[in-house]
Design an enzyme around this catalytic site. Structure first.
Site, short mmCIF file in Angstrom:
data_model
loop_
_atom_site.label_atom_id
_atom_site.label_comp_id
_atom_site.label_asym_id
_atom_site.label_seq_id
_atom_site.Cartn_x
_atom_site.Cartn_y
_atom_site.Cartn_z
N ASN A 140 4.72 37.32 4.26
CA ASN A 140 5.28 38.43 5.02
C ASN A 140 4.58 39.73 4.61
O ASN A 140 3.66 39.73 3.81
CB ASN A 140 6.80 38.52 4.79
N ASP A 169 12.16 32.61 3.26
CA ASP A 169 13.36 31.76 3.31
C ASP A 169 13.00 30.29 3.43
O ASP A 169 13.81 29.42 3.12
CB ASP A 169 14.24 32.18 4.50
N ASP A 219 17.86 30.49 -2.83
CA ASP A 219 18.18 31.93 -2.73
C ASP A 219 18.13 32.50 -4.15
O ASP A 219 19.06 32.32 -4.96
CB ASP A 219 19.55 32.13 -2.10
N ILE A 220 17.03 33.16 -4.48
CA ILE A 220 16.77 33.58 -5.86
C ILE A 220 17.84 34.55 -6.36
O ILE A 220 18.40 34.38 -7.44
CB ILE A 220 15.37 34.22 -5.96
N PHE A 275 18.52 43.47 -1.93
CA PHE A 275 18.12 44.31 -0.80
C PHE A 275 18.46 43.53 0.48
O PHE A 275 18.63 42.31 0.44
CB PHE A 275 16.61 44.59 -0.84
#
Ligand code: PMT
Length: 393
Positions: free
Chosen positions: A206, A275, A302-303, A320
């Site tokens: 990303n 994700d 999901d860290i 965030f």
């Protein structure tokens, strides 16, 4: 007693550095003055020596103590370096790492909090090079005391007048005060993008540049914290004072962050974690000739949610939320889903903030309040975020 190195460069406003020095001394600071050669043409080093009771440095070869290296000693002993007035020349040198006189050499040998108060002709101030240098210096963590608009010595009118002495003194004292707020604390930050390999040459990723995470790391270091920065691949310059852990994939980021979470007091999830990752890594290169490939995906861990579960009870975890609109609903939902103390909503539909940009604007959502940061350079937003989330010592 705190030590301020006051760097003075060659502007007509030099004489006001005398008042800055005196005011800082009244506030219980030891002030050591370092002049550029041009500044010493405006104001004599002897004047500063008489005012401060300290030797004043000008030339790179000035050594008040035989056998010592003053630029290193002064850099090590400074609690803050304030450059006021800062000319266009010194800003451009500071931004580019010059070391061709005592002040620039000392500044290069110093990695603590810095305050910069520019003063110059308005056209010089508006010049693209000057502005780019100021932005670079600010992005590295310096607090800028912006010049005022008005009549300047050369007869022009515009922005370039040195800020009020009291504003420069307040900024310096403010930086000194905040530099203690995270002493003894450890801040863990995930930052940048992840890359999820499809084959040996391609990956899913990303637009995250890692600038927001780097700004958080700098701001936390500035406040005295130990910082662990777990970062995906980035070209952004990262603060050397942090423990840097380089990772590539979400799973690597999770493993690296989990090995530090037990000692952390504040945890920020600034990373843009993919994700999904490809279910299978194809070795070599997928060929067009073999037909249109289908890439099956699996969900990544999901860290930040895992970190929130594993963090000490006293720690605060801040996620965030990069959202394509200003609506806070998703951020409110993520607060519960991820089990975190707060979520910083980042509207990434606004091209001037969020991914890749130098500026940001965040809305912090907790269970009992929603507050918005100024729209400002990421370093300013980072300090704002730390102020909003730091527990009193
Ligand atoms: O890096 P820059 O170019 O400076 O840009 C900054 C930023 C826009 C990347 C940053 O400000 C930001 O918003 N980071 C979060 C980006 C994101 O992935 O948001 P999200 O809404 O998809 O994820 C929500 C939270 O969960 C984030 O804290 C994220 O780090 C975390 N997460 C998400 C997925 C996952 N598998 N693991 C996670 O930890």
């Amino acid at each position: 007693m705190k030590t301020v190195v006051l760097g003075v460069s060659g502007s007509v406003a030099c004489y006001r550095a005398c008042d800055i020095a005196r005011e800082l001394m009244r506030n219980d600071c030891r002030v050591r003055v370092c002049l550029t050669h041009a500044a010493s043409k405006f104001v004599s080093p002897s004047l500063f020596e008489a005012l401060t009771g300290q030797p004043c440095l000008v030339s790179a070869f000035d050594e008040p103590e035989q056998g010592r290296m003053a630029h290193i000693d002064w850099a090590r002993e400074a609690d803050v370096v304030t450059v006021a007035p800062a000319t266009a020349n010194i800003l451009n040198k500071l931004a580019n790492g010059y070391a061709d006189d005592m002040l620039t050499t000392l500044a290069l040998a110093y990695d603590g909090p810095t305050v910069v108060a520019p003063a110059m002709n308005p056209t010089m101030f508006g010049n693209e090079t000057t502005q780019a240098s100021l932005r670079a210096i600010e992005a590295r963590g310096a607090s800028i005391v912006w010049p005022q608009s008005g009549d300047v010595a050369c007869g022009e009118n515009g922005q370039g007048k040195l800020a009020a002495v009291q504003d420069i003194v307040d900024a310096t004292l403010g930086v000194l005060a905040r530099s203690k707020t995270l002493v003894g604390k450890t801040v863990l930050i995930t930052s940048g993008p992840t890359q999820e390999p499809i084959d040996d040459v391609r990956f899913l990723s990303n637009r995250s540049s890692g600038k927001m995470g780097a700004a958080l790391a700098r701001a936390a270091l500035d406040r005295g914290a130990s910082v662990v920065l777990v970062t995906g691949p980035t070209n952004t310059v990262l603060p050397s004072g942090a423990t840097l852990v380089w990772v590539r994939t979400a799973r690597e980021m999770l493993a690296a962050a989990m090995s530090h979470v037990g000692n952390s007091d504040l945890i920020f999830g600034a990373a843009a974690v993919s994700d999904f990752s490809p279910a299978m890594l194809v070795s070599g290169k997928i060929r067009k000739a073999d037909g249109l490939p289908t890439v099956a995906l699996v969900v990544n861990p999901d860290i930040i949610a895992e970190l929130a579960k594993a963090a000490p009870a006293s720690a605060r975890v801040i996620a965030f939320a990069a959202e394509p609109n200003p609506d806070l609903e998703v951020a409110r939902r993520k607060l519960e889903e991820k089990g975190v103390y707060a979520v910083a909503h980042n509207d990434v539909s606004d091209a001037g903030i969020g991914f890749e940009s130098d500026d940001n604007e965040l809305t912090l959502v907790t269970r009992d309040r929603e507050v918005r940061s100024p729209r400002a350079p990421k370093i300013v937003c980072a300090h704002w975020l730390l102020e909003q989330t730091t527990l009193p010592n």
